[in-house]
Design an enzyme around this catalytic site. Structure first.
Site, PDB file in Angstrom:
ATOM      1  N   SER A  55     -16.690  -9.171 -16.635  1.00  0.00           N
ATOM      2  CA  SER A  55     -17.071  -8.504 -15.388  1.00  0.00           C
ATOM      3  C   SER A  55     -18.567  -8.669 -15.151  1.00  0.00           C
ATOM      4  CB  SER A  55     -16.667  -7.029 -15.389  1.00  0.00           C
ATOM      5  OG  SER A  55     -16.730  -6.477 -16.671  1.00  0.00           O
ATOM      6  N   HIS A  81      -7.012  -9.615 -10.316  1.00  0.00           N
ATOM      7  CA  HIS A  81      -8.136 -10.488 -10.662  1.00  0.00           C
ATOM      8  C   HIS A  81      -8.078 -11.747  -9.834  1.00  0.00           C
ATOM      9  CE1 HIS A  81      -9.838  -8.368 -14.107  1.00  0.00           C
ATOM     10  NE2 HIS A  81      -8.605  -7.978 -14.345  1.00  0.00           N
ATOM     11  N   THR A  96      -7.177 -11.970 -19.143  1.00  0.00           N
ATOM     12  CA  THR A  96      -6.159 -10.944 -19.317  1.00  0.00           C
ATOM     13  C   THR A  96      -6.661  -9.978 -20.379  1.00  0.00           C
ATOM     14  OG1 THR A  96      -4.408 -12.495 -18.762  1.00  0.00           O
ATOM     15  CG2 THR A  96      -3.758 -10.523 -19.963  1.00  0.00           C
ATOM     16  N   HIS A  97      -6.672  -8.696 -20.045  1.00  0.00           N
ATOM     17  CA  HIS A  97      -7.156  -7.692 -21.003  1.00  0.00           C
ATOM     18  C   HIS A  97      -6.000  -7.124 -21.828  1.00  0.00           C
ATOM     19  CE1 HIS A  97     -10.689  -7.684 -18.311  1.00  0.00           C
ATOM     20  NE2 HIS A  97     -11.353  -7.331 -19.405  1.00  0.00           N
ATOM     21  N   GLU A 120     -15.141   5.250 -23.645  1.00  0.00           N
ATOM     22  CA  GLU A 120     -15.235   6.059 -24.855  1.00  0.00           C
ATOM     23  C   GLU A 120     -15.736   7.468 -24.534  1.00  0.00           C
ATOM     24  OE1 GLU A 120     -17.028   3.162 -24.389  1.00  0.00           O
ATOM     25  OE2 GLU A 120     -15.304   2.058 -25.185  1.00  0.00           O
ATOM     26  N   SER A 162     -12.775  -6.136 -24.527  1.00  0.00           N
ATOM     27  CA  SER A 162     -12.292  -7.533 -24.534  1.00  0.00           C
ATOM     28  C   SER A 162     -12.868  -8.293 -25.723  1.00  0.00           C
ATOM     29  CB  SER A 162     -12.710  -8.216 -23.228  1.00  0.00           C
ATOM     30  OG  SER A 162     -14.109  -8.371 -23.168  1.00  0.00           O
TER      31      SER A 162
HETATM   32  I1  8IG Z   1     -18.910  -2.887 -17.657  1.00  0.00           I
HETATM   33  O1  8IG Z   1     -19.297   1.557 -21.586  1.00  0.00           O
HETATM   34  C1  8IG Z   1     -18.295  -1.794 -19.230  1.00  0.00           C
HETATM   35  N1  8IG Z   1     -17.189  -2.073 -19.913  1.00  0.00           N
HETATM   36  N2  8IG Z   1     -15.384   0.243 -23.572  1.00  0.00           N
HETATM   37  N3  8IG Z   1     -17.352   0.914 -22.573  1.00  0.00           N
HETATM   38  C2  8IG Z   1     -16.302   0.065 -22.632  1.00  0.00           C
HETATM   39  N4  8IG Z   1     -16.149  -0.955 -21.799  1.00  0.00           N
HETATM   40  C3  8IG Z   1     -17.092  -1.135 -20.857  1.00  0.00           C
HETATM   41  C4  8IG Z   1     -18.199  -0.303 -20.732  1.00  0.00           C
HETATM   42  C5  8IG Z   1     -18.345   0.782 -21.635  1.00  0.00           C
HETATM   43  N5  8IG Z   1     -18.942  -0.730 -19.692  1.00  0.00           N
END
Ligand code: 8IG
Length: 274
Positions: free
Chosen positions: A35, A70, A95-96, A195, A214
């Site tokens: 991203s 996507h 793909t996540h 988190e 990812s």
């Molecule tokens: I952009 O703070 C992005 N992706 N796990 N934590 C997690 N994924 C993310 C974060 C984040 N920011």
């Protein structure tokens, strides 16, 4: 009844179709964009004259997964180098794991890249940072990872060595081009929720510096396939609880765009030397 192909056979099929659609028999280096990284791909070929773009859904094995929400495109980009051209295979999205299509779907692009001839792969992502000095838009080289998904993409009893998973050679190459680049340990949480502050503290205690959703499964699959791995994170936000300063969203986006463009220039100089 016919047996479904193994993930490796499916990747071979996808690579064969890719060669047909792009007219490029073998690719050299793969790139997976996380991203905020799209400007990096644009910077690699601003006019687009050396680029062929296809839909991943035109390749076997991608239809069910990569595309939901996507762009689902892959670009073949020819990069001129001193000792000849390099053919870069750039996946504009991934793909996540949290999409729930399983680990094979997560790493299908990586396996397709390997089957297409790629000897190295650049895995990028946007993530949260644990160091307060990493303002939004700071690029960080991934030095190692902690895979908290509890899963492996590898099928069967294959004991793959991950000692130098994130190639020190490729990190050195990046630093020759951009000396100030910092590095850190990437912690993959399953997501899709971010988190809690306690989980971010845990990641820090475990030795992590970056948190995201990812990259680690892809890196393992790439290593299994014998590819050299370069991982670069773009810190787009400080991880939960690290700072109490609210983020200005427009500022964050702009910082990300500028940094990703700069990373495109970096990749343009690094990839021809891989
Ligand atoms: I952009 O703070 C992005 N992706 N796990 N934590 C997690 N994924 C993310 C974060 C984040 N920011």
């Amino acid at each position: 009844m016919t047996d479904s192909p193994t993930p490796y056979a499916l990747a071979d099929e996808a690579a064969a179709r890719l060669a047909e659609l792009t007219g490029v028999a073998r690719h050299d280096v793969a790139l997976v964009l996380g991203s905020g990284w799209l400007p990096a791909a644009e910077a690699l070929d601003p006019t687009g004259e050396n680029t062929t773009e296809i839909d991943v859904t035109d390749l076997p094995g991608f239809a069910a997964s990569a595309v939901v929400g996507h762009s689902g495109k892959v670009r073949s980009i020819r990069l001129p180098g001193e000792d000849g051209d390099r053919h870069l295979l750039a996946f504009l999205s991934r793909t996540h794991y949290y999409e729930g299509h399983g680990v094979a779907a997560v790493v299908h692009g990586v396996r397709t890249a390997a089957a297409a001839g790629c000897r190295a792969i650049v895995l990028t992502n946007g993530c949260g940072g644990l160091k307060e000095t990493w303002t939004p838009g700071t690029p960080v080289l991934i030095s190692d990872h902690i895979n908290l998904t509890g899963r492996s993409p590898i099928v069967g009893a294959k004991f793959v060595d991950l000692t130098d998973l994130y190639s020190s050679r490729l990190r050195e190459l990046c630093r020759e081009v951009e000396p100030g680049l910092d590095e850190g340990v990437y912690v993959q949480f399953p997501g899709p929720h971010y988190e809690t502050p306690a989980e971010v503290r845990m990641a820090g205690i475990l030795g992590g510096h970056l948190v995201g959703m990812s990259t680690t499964l892809e890196a393992i699959a790439a290593r299994e396939a014998g590819m050299e791995v370069l991982g670069i994170s773009l810190v787009t936000n400080l991880a939960a609880g690290i700072s109490d300063a609210p983020l200005d969203h427009a500022e964050v986006l702009e910082a990300g765009r500028a940094a990703a463009t700069r990373m495109g220039d970096l990749l343009g100089r690094v990839v021809p030397r891989i």
